[in-house]
Design an enzyme around this catalytic site. Structure first.
Site, mmCIF file in Angstrom:
data_model
loop_
_atom_site.group_PDB
_atom_site.id
_atom_site.type_symbol
_atom_site.label_atom_id
_atom_site.label_comp_id
_atom_site.label_asym_id
_atom_site.label_seq_id
_atom_site.Cartn_x
_atom_site.Cartn_y
_atom_site.Cartn_z
ATOM 1 N N LYS A 22 -1.293 57.223 42.174
ATOM 2 C CA LYS A 22 -0.159 57.582 41.865
ATOM 3 C C LYS A 22 0.124 58.743 40.981
ATOM 4 O O LYS A 22 0.647 60.019 41.571
ATOM 5 C CB LYS A 22 0.972 56.478 41.670
ATOM 6 C CG LYS A 22 2.285 57.117 41.158
ATOM 7 C CD LYS A 22 3.266 55.819 40.751
ATOM 8 C CE LYS A 22 3.264 55.604 39.507
ATOM 9 N NZ LYS A 22 3.856 56.267 38.410
ATOM 10 N N ASN A 23 -0.458 58.810 39.846
ATOM 11 C CA ASN A 23 -0.224 59.763 38.958
ATOM 12 C C ASN A 23 -1.167 60.992 38.821
ATOM 13 O O ASN A 23 -0.863 61.739 38.245
ATOM 14 C CB ASN A 23 -0.175 59.191 37.494
ATOM 15 C CG ASN A 23 0.679 58.055 37.219
ATOM 16 O OD1 ASN A 23 1.695 58.031 37.751
ATOM 17 N ND2 ASN A 23 0.768 57.479 35.990
ATOM 18 N N CYS A 118 15.230 56.808 31.079
ATOM 19 C CA CYS A 118 14.379 55.755 31.639
ATOM 20 C C CYS A 118 14.222 54.777 30.765
ATOM 21 O O CYS A 118 14.238 54.463 29.681
ATOM 22 C CB CYS A 118 13.087 56.609 31.803
ATOM 23 S SG CYS A 118 11.556 55.636 32.402
ATOM 24 N N ARG A 123 12.338 59.734 26.868
ATOM 25 C CA ARG A 123 11.607 60.670 27.465
ATOM 26 C C ARG A 123 12.189 61.998 27.737
ATOM 27 O O ARG A 123 12.449 62.263 29.089
ATOM 28 C CB ARG A 123 11.117 59.986 28.745
ATOM 29 C CG ARG A 123 10.448 58.382 28.513
ATOM 30 C CD ARG A 123 10.200 57.821 29.375
ATOM 31 N NE ARG A 123 8.681 58.471 30.082
ATOM 32 C CZ ARG A 123 8.320 58.176 31.307
ATOM 33 N NH1 ARG A 123 8.844 57.126 32.192
ATOM 34 N NH2 ARG A 123 7.320 58.679 31.906
ATOM 35 N N ASP A 307 -0.382 52.675 29.827
ATOM 36 C CA ASP A 307 -0.060 52.165 31.271
ATOM 37 C C ASP A 307 -0.567 50.834 31.567
ATOM 38 O O ASP A 307 -0.214 50.067 32.358
ATOM 39 C CB ASP A 307 -0.213 52.997 32.309
ATOM 40 C CG ASP A 307 0.822 54.194 32.194
ATOM 41 O OD1 ASP A 307 0.508 55.228 32.904
ATOM 42 O OD2 ASP A 307 1.745 54.021 31.631
ATOM 43 N N ARG A 399 7.191 50.705 43.236
ATOM 44 C CA ARG A 399 7.078 52.146 42.630
ATOM 45 C C ARG A 399 5.501 52.385 42.752
ATOM 46 O O ARG A 399 5.086 53.783 43.073
ATOM 47 C CB ARG A 399 7.749 52.308 41.406
ATOM 48 C CG ARG A 399 9.247 52.325 41.552
ATOM 49 C CD ARG A 399 9.898 52.758 40.303
ATOM 50 N NE ARG A 399 9.401 54.101 39.846
ATOM 51 C CZ ARG A 399 10.050 54.848 38.937
ATOM 52 N NH1 ARG A 399 10.921 54.425 38.030
ATOM 53 N NH2 ARG A 399 9.485 56.258 38.829
HETATM 54 C C1 EPZ Z 1 2.864 60.173 32.450
HETATM 55 O O1 EPZ Z 1 4.405 60.341 32.004
HETATM 56 C C2 EPZ Z 1 2.897 59.166 33.455
HETATM 57 N N1 EPZ Z 1 3.532 59.209 34.743
HETATM 58 C C3 EPZ Z 1 3.498 57.842 32.756
HETATM 59 O O2 EPZ Z 1 2.886 56.713 33.580
HETATM 60 C C4 EPZ Z 1 2.296 57.421 31.349
HETATM 61 O O3 EPZ Z 1 2.827 56.348 31.047
HETATM 62 C C5 EPZ Z 1 2.547 58.727 30.835
HETATM 63 O O4 EPZ Z 1 1.987 59.931 31.251
HETATM 64 C C6 EPZ Z 1 1.645 58.558 29.327
HETATM 65 O O5 EPZ Z 1 0.258 58.466 29.593
HETATM 66 C C7 EPZ Z 1 2.985 60.166 35.604
HETATM 67 O O6 EPZ Z 1 1.872 60.725 35.456
HETATM 68 C C8 EPZ Z 1 3.733 60.412 36.687
HETATM 69 P P1 EPZ Z 1 4.303 62.076 28.465
HETATM 70 P P2 EPZ Z 1 4.738 61.496 31.476
HETATM 71 O O7 EPZ Z 1 5.153 63.725 29.036
HETATM 72 O O8 EPZ Z 1 4.276 62.639 31.792
HETATM 73 C C9 EPZ Z 1 7.321 62.320 24.935
HETATM 74 C C10 EPZ Z 1 3.519 54.912 35.163
HETATM 75 O O9 EPZ Z 1 3.679 53.586 34.738
HETATM 76 N N2 EPZ Z 1 7.520 63.463 25.464
HETATM 77 O O10 EPZ Z 1 2.817 62.229 28.208
HETATM 78 O O11 EPZ Z 1 6.205 61.254 31.401
HETATM 79 C C11 EPZ Z 1 7.770 60.962 25.834
HETATM 80 O O12 EPZ Z 1 9.053 60.600 25.512
HETATM 81 C C12 EPZ Z 1 4.022 56.142 34.179
HETATM 82 O O13 EPZ Z 1 2.644 55.090 36.050
HETATM 83 C C13 EPZ Z 1 8.475 64.240 24.777
HETATM 84 O O14 EPZ Z 1 8.991 63.877 23.850
HETATM 85 O O15 EPZ Z 1 4.429 61.306 29.948
HETATM 86 C C14 EPZ Z 1 6.535 59.793 25.662
HETATM 87 O O16 EPZ Z 1 7.157 59.420 24.461
HETATM 88 C C15 EPZ Z 1 4.969 55.388 33.065
HETATM 89 N N3 EPZ Z 1 8.823 65.688 25.287
HETATM 90 C C16 EPZ Z 1 5.358 60.539 25.400
HETATM 91 O O17 EPZ Z 1 5.904 61.891 25.002
HETATM 92 C C17 EPZ Z 1 8.168 65.958 26.430
HETATM 93 O O18 EPZ Z 1 8.760 67.139 26.833
HETATM 94 C C18 EPZ Z 1 4.460 60.698 26.539
HETATM 95 O O19 EPZ Z 1 4.995 61.600 27.486
HETATM 96 C C19 EPZ Z 1 7.489 65.224 27.323
HETATM 97 C C20 EPZ Z 1 7.039 63.959 26.869
#
Ligand code: EPZ
Length: 423
Positions: A22-23, A118, A123, A307, A399
């Site tokens: 998915k990711n 979320c 996030r 995850d 999902r």
């Molecule tokens: C991706 O989410 C994955 N989703 C998530 O999987 C996964 O948990 C996450 O990466 C971390 O590995 C997809 O790939 C679709 P991040 P993403 O940007 O891109 C903070 C699942 O269960 N952050 O690495 O949203 C954020 O709040 C899902 O399949 C900022 O502060 O993750 C979080 O605390 C859940 N500002 C941390 O970084 C930003 O602009 C990680 O976020 C972006 C992120």
């Protein structure tokens, strides 16, 4: 709303085939917007989030044609009619923000609803937006929407303050049609990033540094992008989930279509707990094992994936001895703990650490799914619990897990899906 009834304690046996990731597919689907040529994607997993992203693309004017199996899709983004990802879609799936980079790159404008709150934390997308402005975009926030626009995008060196997966993906895609070279430092290194890079390379983009934290993208033009056919990597989180389900039930199963090297830290952790595993080229064999507790912290790849944190907590309830599992990526990713405690897990939360006593016999009870991976943790605990556990709000699970109930049934589990109207 559907619910799942799971009879425990269960014994799993046989083979489970992992679906594609998915990711990996969500950013690749957003990448369809970069090109005016046909993009064929193979073996898309049957997931709500994938259907949501396809619907978003269609709302933007992308022509999508599934084949008869509904697993293979052909896309054509040669006549985009909208540059706006509306709140009704973005609120159901944060990954909708991934259309920001491609739309800005190709049409020099994009308007995306800010992701709703979320379940696993606030996030924000501040890192995404600061990267877009570094490429030359103007960023405006108004009425719950963010609008980015630019005369042109100029490639540059961008250092991410945090290796955000989504921000890395958005910048990679924006850089494809920027002028000149973009270097992304402190980039996320998840396998899904490498997969997006390989997809873009298949389209004709020059990218270096995949699998490292420094990714270099040479800007090109839409007309240079080629027609492409691509299949994403298997879902490492789904594979890890079945690994832990088998270990929690002292079962022996074979997990097919799993790339063990995408789970190095997880496999090392499980082996240190006492798991007996046989690692093949594209499969993992699990044997009944007696596990001891574990102390682990989640971290960006290649560290232990957030995850799989919830699923590991569920497994830790069945391990001998205490475990301490600490979450460092999201500020609120323990929604599964109160639900696991309804099954008798006895977990205590101390700041960002979950303390799991272990060695406990769980008892079935009605539980509520709160988010995708929390749902997977509840399913694992239900397999180990004595009695029939009822899992409500299973749409969270749907999902990100392709046919989890069917796959568990094929592994010998007594599981059924009920719709509320069947009550
Ligand atoms: C991706 O989410 C994955 N989703 C998530 O999987 C996964 O948990 C996450 O990466 C971390 O590995 C997809 O790939 C679709 P991040 P993403 O940007 O891109 C903070 C699942 O269960 N952050 O690495 O949203 C954020 O709040 C899902 O399949 C900022 O502060 O993750 C979080 O605390 C859940 N500002 C941390 O970084 C930003 O602009 C990680 O976020 C972006 C992120």
């Amino acid at each position: 709303m559907d619910k799942l009834l799971i009879e425990g304690p269960a014994k799993l046996s046989g083979i489970v085939k992992i679906s594609n990731s998915k990711n990996a597919y969500l950013p690749i689907l957003a990448g369809v917007l970069l090109s005016s040529k046909r993009v064929r994607l193979k073996n898309l997993p049957a997931l709500r989030d994938i259907r949501t992203m396809v619907k978003l693309l269609e709302n933007l004017g992308v022509k999508s044609t599934p084949d008869i199996t509904k697993a293979n899709y052909s896309f054509l983004a040669d006549n985009i009619t909208s540059l706006e990802a509306t709140y009704d879609l973005v609120k159901t799936m944060r990954a909708s923000v991934l259309v920001l980079g491609p739309l800005l790159a190709r049409y020099k404008r994009a308007k995306v609803s800010l992701p709703g709150g979320c379940a696993i934390g606030t996030r924000p997308i501040d890192i995404h937006l600061s990267c877009m402005s570094k490429l030359g975009a103007k960023v405006q926030l108004e009425g719950g929407y963010v609008e980015v626009s630019a005369e042109k995008l100029i490639g540059t060196r961008i250092v991410l303050p945090f290796p955000s997966v989504g921000a890395t993906e958005n910048v990679m895609m924006a850089a494809v049609l920027a002028q000149g070279e973009t270097v992304i430092e402190n980039a996320a290194m998840e396998p899904e990033i490498e997969d997006l890079g390989n997809f873009l390379i298949a389209m004709g983009v020059k990218i270096e540094g995949l699998k490292t934290s420094s990714i270099k993208v040479q800007g090109t033009t839409v007309s240079n992008l080629k027609e492409v056919e691509y299949e994403a990597i298997p879902d490492r989180i789904e594979a890890g989930t079945y690994l832990m389900a088998a270990l929690a039930t002292h079962s022996e199963i074979t997990i097919e279509n799993a790339i063990a090297s995408h789970l190095d830290c997880v496999i090392d952790t499980l082996k240190n707990m006492g798991a007996k595993l046989e690692i093949g080229k594209r499969q993992i064999k699990v044997f009944a094992s007696t596990l001891k507790g574990v102390n682990i912290d989640t971290a960006p790849y290649p560290g232990f994936p957030t995850d799989l944190q919830a699923q590991l907590i569920a497994l830790a309830t069945q391990s001998n001895g205490q475990s301490i599992i600490s979450e460092h990526i999201f500020e609120n990713r323990f929604m599964h703990v109160p639900e696991l405690n309804r099954l008798g897990a006895g977990i205590v939360l101390k700041s960002n650490a979950a303390i799991i006593p272990g060695n406990l016999q769980l008892k079935a009870a009605p539980v509520m799914c709160t988010d995708l991976r929390a749902s997977a943790a509840l399913a694992i605990a239900a397999l180990a619990a004595h009695g029939t556990t009822q899992m409500q709000r299973v749409y969270h699970l749907d999902r990100g897990y392709d046919g989890l109930d069917i796959k568990l049934k094929n592994l010998g589990v007594n599981i059924s899906r009920k719709n509320d109207s069947e009550e």
